[in-house]
Motif scaffolding. Structure first.
Motif, PDB file in Angstrom:
ATOM      1  N   GLY A 110      39.097  29.470  57.532  1.00  0.00           N
ATOM      2  CA  GLY A 110      38.040  30.227  57.306  1.00  0.00           C
ATOM      3  C   GLY A 110      37.529  31.014  58.384  1.00  0.00           C
ATOM      4  O   GLY A 110      37.157  32.045  58.357  1.00  0.00           O
ATOM      5  N   LEU A 111      37.464  30.086  59.374  1.00  0.00           N
ATOM      6  CA  LEU A 111      36.861  30.695  60.607  1.00  0.00           C
ATOM      7  C   LEU A 111      37.757  31.598  61.115  1.00  0.00           C
ATOM      8  O   LEU A 111      37.290  32.700  61.845  1.00  0.00           O
ATOM      9  N   GLU A 112      39.071  31.201  61.362  1.00  0.00           N
ATOM     10  CA  GLU A 112      40.099  32.102  62.033  1.00  0.00           C
ATOM     11  C   GLU A 112      40.379  33.365  61.277  1.00  0.00           C
ATOM     12  O   GLU A 112      40.529  34.459  61.719  1.00  0.00           O
ATOM     13  N   VAL A 166      28.097  27.149  69.191  1.00  0.00           N
ATOM     14  CA  VAL A 166      28.979  26.596  68.587  1.00  0.00           C
ATOM     15  C   VAL A 166      28.935  26.483  67.235  1.00  0.00           C
ATOM     16  O   VAL A 166      27.789  26.880  66.590  1.00  0.00           O
ATOM     17  N   ALA A 167      29.828  26.048  66.302  1.00  0.00           N
ATOM     18  CA  ALA A 167      29.742  26.309  64.967  1.00  0.00           C
ATOM     19  C   ALA A 167      30.953  25.429  64.334  1.00  0.00           C
ATOM     20  O   ALA A 167      31.744  24.702  65.027  1.00  0.00           O
ATOM     21  N   GLY A 168      30.651  25.114  63.075  1.00  0.00           N
ATOM     22  CA  GLY A 168      31.623  24.490  62.289  1.00  0.00           C
ATOM     23  C   GLY A 168      30.998  23.146  61.872  1.00  0.00           C
ATOM     24  O   GLY A 168      29.750  22.706  61.844  1.00  0.00           O
ATOM     25  N   LEU A 211      24.367  26.593  57.054  1.00  0.00           N
ATOM     26  CA  LEU A 211      24.916  27.331  55.916  1.00  0.00           C
ATOM     27  C   LEU A 211      24.897  26.291  54.462  1.00  0.00           C
ATOM     28  O   LEU A 211      24.515  26.910  53.557  1.00  0.00           O
ATOM     29  N   ALA A 212      25.391  25.051  54.700  1.00  0.00           N
ATOM     30  CA  ALA A 212      25.392  24.322  53.461  1.00  0.00           C
ATOM     31  C   ALA A 212      24.069  23.818  52.981  1.00  0.00           C
ATOM     32  O   ALA A 212      23.083  23.661  53.781  1.00  0.00           O
ATOM     33  N   THR A 248      30.485  31.281  58.397  1.00  0.00           N
ATOM     34  CA  THR A 248      29.955  31.012  59.677  1.00  0.00           C
ATOM     35  C   THR A 248      30.123  32.219  60.546  1.00  0.00           C
ATOM     36  O   THR A 248      29.298  32.765  61.368  1.00  0.00           O
ATOM     37  N   VAL A 249      31.410  32.566  60.795  1.00  0.00           N
ATOM     38  CA  VAL A 249      31.956  33.655  61.701  1.00  0.00           C
ATOM     39  C   VAL A 249      31.016  34.889  61.460  1.00  0.00           C
ATOM     40  O   VAL A 249      30.703  35.813  62.062  1.00  0.00           O
TER      41      VAL A 249
END
Length: 333
Positions: free
Chosen positions: A4-6, A52-54, A96-97, A262-263
């Protein structure tokens, strides 16, 4: 999550990037290890990332969030739900969650509506599982429910069955890791004729993933779990689902949508506020982004120490016994 990020990064760059510059995704694998998460945040901070993310695992995300807060590095947490993501309120972290207290209370409502008031939880030792037991007990007890904790540090999948019979539980919740001991517990319970009527549940979402179905086949169906998707996807969500399905060669989990969103959020923040970390952190309150699962806005929420999307859509679903690759929506909140 990475898919999903990519996907979202590729779409941002296909559309011209951020102010004409490509958006770069720098990936470090935390391997579900809090110490590795702290080291990854340190490394990424030194590399000069804007944010940072994820992260999927709650205990690991808490370590990453604490370190990002200490360094003054914006962190958008994609998927972890632990309420206490940081020890103190912070301006640097957004999520987000939905918080565990919200999602698991919706799950508890589902249990009561399905007629379950005597509920056993097979739990391993961790902050996340202990928090889940507390949420369930605090919500169910005043409503006539009983939560019976089964310590998987001392019990085996086989002895869990004996405990369930003795406790007269009508539901067993799996607050344990996947694949083990979750798979072995399911197999033991499914094969015990004394427990033919018991409902198995997994609020943390283990049955969402294709590995669950491959490991358990039909035994893995009819096990309700939480996922964070709307009942009906928007046109954007449907397009993202199709692209993720093609990329993964299977149906994407809700975690892939969390990665995409996220992105989507960070790209809009970077367009509007640039790469200065302080300005990014100050922008959470002004975010208004159409994500794959709805309009995303962050706010301060009672009992939550980070900026929170209040709230992502929540469903209780299971795999259809007649067609285990198909999900049935049982309850929404």
């Amino acid at each position: 999550m990475l898919a999903g990020l990519e996907l979202a990064v590729r779409e941002v760059n296909d559309a011209g990037g951020i102010g004409g510059r490509p958006l770069e995704l720098v990936v470090r694998d935390t391997a579900a290890d809090p110490q590795r998460a702290v080291a990854a945040v340190d490394e990424l901070a030194r590399l000069g990332v804007a944010a940072v993310a994820g992260e999927y695992h709650s205990v690991v995300a808490r370590a990453a969030a604490g370190r990002a807060d200490a360094l003054g590095l914006p962190f958008l947490c994609s998927s972890a739900v632990l309420d206490a993501l940081t020890e103190q309120p912070t301006k640097w972290v957004a999520r987000l969650a939905p918080a565990q207290s919200r999602g698991w209370q919706i799950y508890a409502d589902f249990l009561l509506g399905a007629g379950h008031s005597r509920i056993a939880v097979a739990a391993q030792s961790s902050v996340y599982w202990a928090s889940g037991v507390r949420v369930l007990r605090d919500y169910l007890t005043p409503r006539g429910g009983t939560v019976i904790a089964l310590d998987m540090g001392v019990l085996t999948p086989a002895t869990v069955c004996d405990e369930l019979v003795g406790d007269r539980a009508t539901a067993l919740l799996l607050l344990v890791g996947h694949p083990e001991p979750a798979v072995s517990i399911v197999e033991s319970v499914r094969r015990d004729p004394r427990l033919a009527e018991i409902m198995i549940g997994a609020p943390a979402g283990q049955p969402e993933f294709a590995e669950w179905a491959r490991s358990l086949g039909g035994d893995g169906a009819a096990i309700p779990f939480l996922r964070y998707l709307p009942e009906r996807l928007s046109p954007l969500g449907a397009r993202v689902e199709a692209a993720l399905r093609e990329r993964l060669a299977e149906a994407p989990s809700f975690v892939a949508f969390e990665g995409y969103d996220t992105v989507a959020v960070l790209a809009e923040v970077l367009r509007s506020h640039g790469t200065d970390r302080t300005r990014i952190a100050a922008s959470w309150a002004r975010v208004a982004v159409e994500g794959a699962r709805g309009q995303i806005r962050f706010s301060r929420t009672a009992g939550i120490s980070v900026w929170q999307w209040a709230w992502a859509p929540v469903q209780v679903v299971d795999r259809d016994p007649a067609e285990p690759d198909r999900f049935r929506i049982l309850h929404t909140g």
